[in-house]
Design a protein around this motif. Structure first.
Motif, PDB file in Angstrom:
ATOM      1  N   TRP A   1       0.076  -1.114   0.647  1.00 40.72           N
ATOM      2  CA  TRP A   1       0.063  -1.417   2.077  1.00 40.72           C
ATOM      3  C   TRP A   1       1.462  -1.439   2.653  1.00 40.72           C
ATOM      4  O   TRP A   1       2.380  -2.045   2.112  1.00 40.72           O
ATOM      5  CB  TRP A   1      -0.590  -2.770   2.329  1.00 40.72           C
ATOM      6  CG  TRP A   1      -0.481  -3.211   3.754  1.00 40.72           C
ATOM      7  CD1 TRP A   1       0.335  -4.161   4.270  1.00 40.72           C
ATOM      8  CD2 TRP A   1      -1.216  -2.689   4.863  1.00 40.72           C
ATOM      9  NE1 TRP A   1       0.168  -4.271   5.627  1.00 40.72           N
ATOM     10  CE2 TRP A   1      -0.783  -3.370   6.016  1.00 40.72           C
ATOM     11  CE3 TRP A   1      -2.193  -1.691   4.987  1.00 40.72           C
ATOM     12  CZ2 TRP A   1      -1.308  -3.107   7.272  1.00 40.72           C
ATOM     13  CZ3 TRP A   1      -2.712  -1.433   6.247  1.00 40.72           C
ATOM     14  CH2 TRP A   1      -2.264  -2.134   7.373  1.00 40.72           C
ATOM     15  N   ILE A   2       1.621  -0.734   3.783  1.00 37.97           N
ATOM     16  CA  ILE A   2       2.861  -0.776   4.550  1.00 37.97           C
ATOM     17  C   ILE A   2       2.477  -0.776   6.022  1.00 37.97           C
ATOM     18  O   ILE A   2       1.583  -0.038   6.441  1.00 37.97           O
ATOM     19  CB  ILE A   2       3.793   0.407   4.191  1.00 37.97           C
ATOM     20  CG1 ILE A   2       5.096   0.341   4.990  1.00 37.97           C
ATOM     21  CG2 ILE A   2       3.115   1.736   4.369  1.00 37.97           C
ATOM     22  CD1 ILE A   2       6.133   1.359   4.539  1.00 37.97           C
ATOM     23  N   HIS A   3       3.115  -1.626   6.792  1.00 39.63           N
ATOM     24  CA  HIS A   3       2.675  -1.810   8.180  1.00 39.63           C
ATOM     25  C   HIS A   3       3.110  -0.684   9.106  1.00 39.63           C
ATOM     26  O   HIS A   3       2.587  -0.572  10.214  1.00 39.63           O
ATOM     27  CB  HIS A   3       3.195  -3.148   8.723  1.00 39.63           C
ATOM     28  CG  HIS A   3       4.670  -3.164   8.978  1.00 39.63           C
ATOM     29  ND1 HIS A   3       5.590  -3.378   7.977  1.00 39.63           N
ATOM     30  CD2 HIS A   3       5.382  -2.972  10.114  1.00 39.63           C
ATOM     31  CE1 HIS A   3       6.806  -3.341   8.492  1.00 39.63           C
ATOM     32  NE2 HIS A   3       6.711  -3.092   9.784  1.00 39.63           N
ATOM     33  N   LEU A   4       4.057   0.149   8.706  1.00 40.81           N
ATOM     34  CA  LEU A   4       4.497   1.274   9.537  1.00 40.81           C
ATOM     35  C   LEU A   4       3.462   2.389   9.413  1.00 40.81           C
ATOM     36  O   LEU A   4       3.372   3.056   8.383  1.00 40.81           O
ATOM     37  CB  LEU A   4       5.878   1.751   9.101  1.00 40.81           C
ATOM     38  CG  LEU A   4       6.986   0.691   9.143  1.00 40.81           C
ATOM     39  CD1 LEU A   4       8.295   1.269   8.616  1.00 40.81           C
ATOM     40  CD2 LEU A   4       7.172   0.152  10.557  1.00 40.81           C
ATOM     41  N   GLU A   5       2.685   2.600  10.467  1.00 39.52           N
ATOM     42  CA  GLU A   5       1.504   3.464  10.340  1.00 39.52           C
ATOM     43  C   GLU A   5       1.838   4.909  10.017  1.00 39.52           C
ATOM     44  O   GLU A   5       1.110   5.564   9.261  1.00 39.52           O
ATOM     45  CB  GLU A   5       0.640   3.392  11.597  1.00 39.52           C
ATOM     46  CG  GLU A   5       1.320   3.776  12.905  1.00 39.52           C
ATOM     47  CD  GLU A   5       1.166   5.230  13.261  1.00 39.52           C
ATOM     48  OE1 GLU A   5       0.470   5.973  12.536  1.00 39.52           O
ATOM     49  OE2 GLU A   5       1.753   5.630  14.275  1.00 39.52           O
ATOM     50  N   ASP A   6       2.926   5.438  10.570  1.00 48.65           N
ATOM     51  CA  ASP A   6       3.225   6.841  10.294  1.00 48.65           C
ATOM     52  C   ASP A   6       3.644   7.032   8.839  1.00 48.65           C
ATOM     53  O   ASP A   6       3.220   7.993   8.176  1.00 48.65           O
ATOM     54  CB  ASP A   6       4.288   7.384  11.253  1.00 48.65           C
ATOM     55  CG  ASP A   6       5.466   6.451  11.481  1.00 48.65           C
ATOM     56  OD1 ASP A   6       5.596   5.443  10.744  1.00 48.65           O
ATOM     57  OD2 ASP A   6       6.266   6.731  12.391  1.00 48.65           O
ATOM     58  N   ALA A   7       4.444   6.103   8.323  1.00 46.86           N
ATOM     59  CA  ALA A   7       4.827   6.180   6.909  1.00 46.86           C
ATOM     60  C   ALA A   7       3.621   5.946   6.006  1.00 46.86           C
ATOM     61  O   ALA A   7       3.485   6.585   4.953  1.00 46.86           O
ATOM     62  CB  ALA A   7       5.926   5.172   6.606  1.00 46.86           C
ATOM     63  N   PHE A   8       2.719   5.043   6.419  1.00 50.84           N
ATOM     64  CA  PHE A   8       1.529   4.777   5.616  1.00 50.84           C
ATOM     65  C   PHE A   8       0.635   6.013   5.536  1.00 50.84           C
ATOM     66  O   PHE A   8       0.132   6.354   4.454  1.00 50.84           O
ATOM     67  CB  PHE A   8       0.744   3.600   6.193  1.00 50.84           C
ATOM     68  CG  PHE A   8      -0.475   3.244   5.390  1.00 50.84           C
ATOM     69  CD1 PHE A   8      -0.360   2.520   4.214  1.00 50.84           C
ATOM     70  CD2 PHE A   8      -1.737   3.641   5.804  1.00 50.84           C
ATOM     71  CE1 PHE A   8      -1.483   2.199   3.464  1.00 50.84           C
ATOM     72  CE2 PHE A   8      -2.862   3.329   5.059  1.00 50.84           C
ATOM     73  CZ  PHE A   8      -2.746   2.601   3.884  1.00 50.84           C
ATOM     74  N   VAL A   9       0.425   6.686   6.666  1.00 50.32           N
ATOM     75  CA  VAL A   9      -0.370   7.917   6.648  1.00 50.32           C
ATOM     76  C   VAL A   9       0.311   8.966   5.768  1.00 50.32           C
ATOM     77  O   VAL A   9      -0.351   9.709   5.039  1.00 50.32           O
ATOM     78  CB  VAL A   9      -0.589   8.449   8.080  1.00 50.32           C
ATOM     79  CG1 VAL A   9      -1.239   9.830   8.066  1.00 50.32           C
ATOM     80  CG2 VAL A   9      -1.462   7.478   8.880  1.00 50.32           C
TER      81      VAL A   9
ATOM     82  N   VAL B   1      -9.130   8.318   4.989  1.00 53.84           N
ATOM     83  CA  VAL B   1      -9.840   7.039   5.014  1.00 53.84           C
ATOM     84  C   VAL B   1     -10.215   6.596   3.607  1.00 53.84           C
ATOM     85  O   VAL B   1     -10.033   5.438   3.228  1.00 53.84           O
ATOM     86  CB  VAL B   1     -11.089   7.136   5.911  1.00 53.84           C
ATOM     87  CG1 VAL B   1     -11.971   5.896   5.750  1.00 53.84           C
ATOM     88  CG2 VAL B   1     -10.697   7.313   7.373  1.00 53.84           C
ATOM     89  N   GLN B   2     -10.729   7.526   2.813  1.00 53.07           N
ATOM     90  CA  GLN B   2     -11.195   7.174   1.478  1.00 53.07           C
ATOM     91  C   GLN B   2     -10.053   6.750   0.561  1.00 53.07           C
ATOM     92  O   GLN B   2     -10.207   5.853  -0.270  1.00 53.07           O
ATOM     93  CB  GLN B   2     -11.937   8.373   0.863  1.00 53.07           C
ATOM     94  CG  GLN B   2     -13.271   8.670   1.511  1.00 53.07           C
ATOM     95  CD  GLN B   2     -14.230   7.497   1.426  1.00 53.07           C
ATOM     96  OE1 GLN B   2     -14.504   6.973   0.350  1.00 53.07           O
ATOM     97  NE2 GLN B   2     -14.743   7.062   2.564  1.00 53.07           N
ATOM     98  N   VAL B   3      -8.896   7.374   0.695  1.00 47.22           N
ATOM     99  CA  VAL B   3      -7.793   7.063  -0.202  1.00 47.22           C
ATOM    100  C   VAL B   3      -6.990   5.850   0.267  1.00 47.22           C
ATOM    101  O   VAL B   3      -6.288   5.218  -0.523  1.00 47.22           O
ATOM    102  CB  VAL B   3      -6.866   8.299  -0.358  1.00 47.22           C
ATOM    103  CG1 VAL B   3      -5.932   8.448   0.842  1.00 47.22           C
ATOM    104  CG2 VAL B   3      -6.057   8.218  -1.639  1.00 47.22           C
ATOM    105  N   SER B   4      -7.096   5.484   1.542  1.00 49.45           N
ATOM    106  CA  SER B   4      -6.225   4.466   2.127  1.00 49.45           C
ATOM    107  C   SER B   4      -6.283   3.096   1.437  1.00 49.45           C
ATOM    108  O   SER B   4      -5.238   2.446   1.291  1.00 49.45           O
ATOM    109  CB  SER B   4      -6.504   4.314   3.627  1.00 49.45           C
ATOM    110  OG  SER B   4      -7.834   3.875   3.857  1.00 49.45           O
ATOM    111  N   PRO B   5      -7.458   2.600   0.989  1.00 46.14           N
ATOM    112  CA  PRO B   5      -7.437   1.276   0.343  1.00 46.14           C
ATOM    113  C   PRO B   5      -6.662   1.240  -0.966  1.00 46.14           C
ATOM    114  O   PRO B   5      -6.243   0.163  -1.411  1.00 46.14           O
ATOM    115  CB  PRO B   5      -8.932   0.987   0.096  1.00 46.14           C
ATOM    116  CG  PRO B   5      -9.672   1.846   1.060  1.00 46.14           C
ATOM    117  CD  PRO B   5      -8.847   3.092   1.171  1.00 46.14           C
ATOM    118  N   SER B   6      -6.474   2.400  -1.590  1.00 50.55           N
ATOM    119  CA  SER B   6      -5.756   2.436  -2.869  1.00 50.55           C
ATOM    120  C   SER B   6      -4.258   2.607  -2.704  1.00 50.55           C
ATOM    121  O   SER B   6      -3.514   2.570  -3.683  1.00 50.55           O
ATOM    122  CB  SER B   6      -6.296   3.580  -3.738  1.00 50.55           C
ATOM    123  OG  SER B   6      -5.973   4.851  -3.167  1.00 50.55           O
ATOM    124  N   ILE B   7      -3.790   2.779  -1.470  1.00 54.35           N
ATOM    125  CA  ILE B   7      -2.370   2.998  -1.192  1.00 54.35           C
ATOM    126  C   ILE B   7      -1.670   1.657  -0.986  1.00 54.35           C
ATOM    127  O   ILE B   7      -2.215   0.760  -0.340  1.00 54.35           O
ATOM    128  CB  ILE B   7      -2.199   3.889   0.056  1.00 54.35           C
ATOM    129  CG1 ILE B   7      -2.910   5.235  -0.134  1.00 54.35           C
ATOM    130  CG2 ILE B   7      -0.718   4.106   0.370  1.00 54.35           C
ATOM    131  CD1 ILE B   7      -2.398   6.059  -1.286  1.00 54.35           C
TER     132      ILE B   7
END
Length: 367
Positions: free
Chosen positions: A295-303, A287-293
């Motif tokens: 953005w990609i809409h494919l959730e599994d690749a984003f995680v 959660v903490q790192v996610s805003p700095s990643i």
């Protein structure tokens, strides 16, 4: 002869009138379909196109060209603004809760949280999960928590929301937030689910993220992979591994990713979003790192991108056949030794689950 001429002219006039009426009906149907499709677009874009259409002005398309890439007339897959990023604080954006269960973990910390992603209209699928693999007391001595995470959608009426509220009051397993429930927002939905766990249930041992059309053998998952008699693993992440995955650049694909969204040639290793399991201690970090990643809409690749930034490498499950992003051909002993199978209708799920419970004692485990 004069009578015959008048009769022919009269017939021609009637036929032309019929043709005009048919043409008007076709045009009206086309306009209704176009407006219906527009309402399926994310809010700001839908309003912009809808107003332009009604006013007859299509010259002001800067908003569309600047922020969105189209796949077809009703699906938007790319925006250059991350819905996770709070531009004021550069941290995680907060979305209000429409339905919440903030006290679910108080006084009773779960061993496993089942984080189920679905859509609001899938009431039958939710009920089938509650009656099968989502039963919270199914595995004796092991505390499971089942939660369905939902957003809101365009065109959803008050009657539908009242029905969802009634369902929530009955089962207390629905979390709904104020974001658009679209395919484009799957990454947002999953991170919001992780954020809920981080805020309200941080001491759980494990989390399983899965979808509403999945078969999950929770008994096998708990006893053969997670092993509640042993200390919980830390920084553990497993599922069906996607190795050397490449972005799909085909405009016609459901999984199309434009270069603007992800310019790299390959993704880091990630697990198929149909079902993955991980140590709950990772929830807060993701959660903490996610805003700095990016953005990609494919959730599994984003995680997977979040894990890569954290230096956490997903690992293979004990058996390569444990997690299946497709539907596995049913046999009693096959389903007794897998974690997931995909593409299940509610009726399929109930039938196969009940059959497995009756027949599983006849199978000898081979692992």
């Amino acid at each position: 002869m004069l009578f015959l001429t008048r009769l022919i002219c009269s017939c021609r006039t009637k036929w032309n009138l019929i043709r005009l009426l048919l043409l008007a009906l076709i045009l009206f149907t086309f306009m209704v379909q176009m407006l219906t499709n527009i309402r399926q677009l994310p809010g700001e874009l839908a309003i912009h196109i809808h107003n332009s259409f009604l006013s007859g002005r299509f010259d002001d398309a800067k908003l569309v060209r600047k922020n969105y890439t189209f796949i077809n007339s009703h699906q938007v897959l790319y925006t250059n603004h991350s819905p996770l990023l709070d531009t004021n604080s550069s941290g995680l954006r907060r979305y209000d809760y429409i339905i919440n269960e903030p006290n679910k973990c108080k006084g009773n910390v779960p061993f496993l949280i089942l984080l189920v992603i679905g859509e609001r209209w899938q009431q039958e699928a939710r009920q089938a999960i509650r009656q099968t693999w989502g039963k919270e007391d199914f595995v004796p001595g092991v505390r499971m928590l089942r939660l369905f995470f939902l957003g809101k959608g365009l065109g959803w009426n008050d009657k539908g929301q009242r029905s969802l509220l009634e369902e929530s009051r009955m089962f207390h397993d629905i979390i709904q937030q104020d974001y658009l429930d679209t395919y484009h927002n799957l990454s947002l939905k999953v991170i919001m689910g992780f954020n809920w766990i981080s805020a309200h249930c941080p001491n759980a041992s494990y989390v399983m993220k899965t979808d509403s059309d999945m078969f999950v053998n929770t008994e096998y998952l708990i006893h053969r992979l997670l092993k509640p008699d042993e200390p919980p693993k830390l920084n553990y992440f497993t599922g069906y591994l996607m190795i050397n995955g490449t972005p799909i650049r085909n405009l016609g694909s459901k999984w199309y990713v434009p270069y603007e969204e992800y310019p790299e040639e390959r993704y880091p290793i990630f697990c198929s979003g149909t079902g993955y399991v991980f140590s709950a201690n990772l929830v807060h970090d993701i959660v903490q790192v996610s805003p700095s990643i990016r953005w990609i809409h494919l959730e599994d690749a984003f995680v997977g991108l979040c894990l890569d930034k954290l230096g956490v490498l997903p690992v293979a499950p004990p058996k390569l056949t444990d997690f299946n992003p497709w539907r596995v051909f049913y046999s009693d002993c096959e389903y007794n030794q897998i974690v997931t199978s995909h593409e299940m209708r509610p009726s399929d799920l109930r039938y196969l689950w009940n059959r497995l419970q009756k027949q599983k004692h006849k199978c000898v485990r081979t692992d």
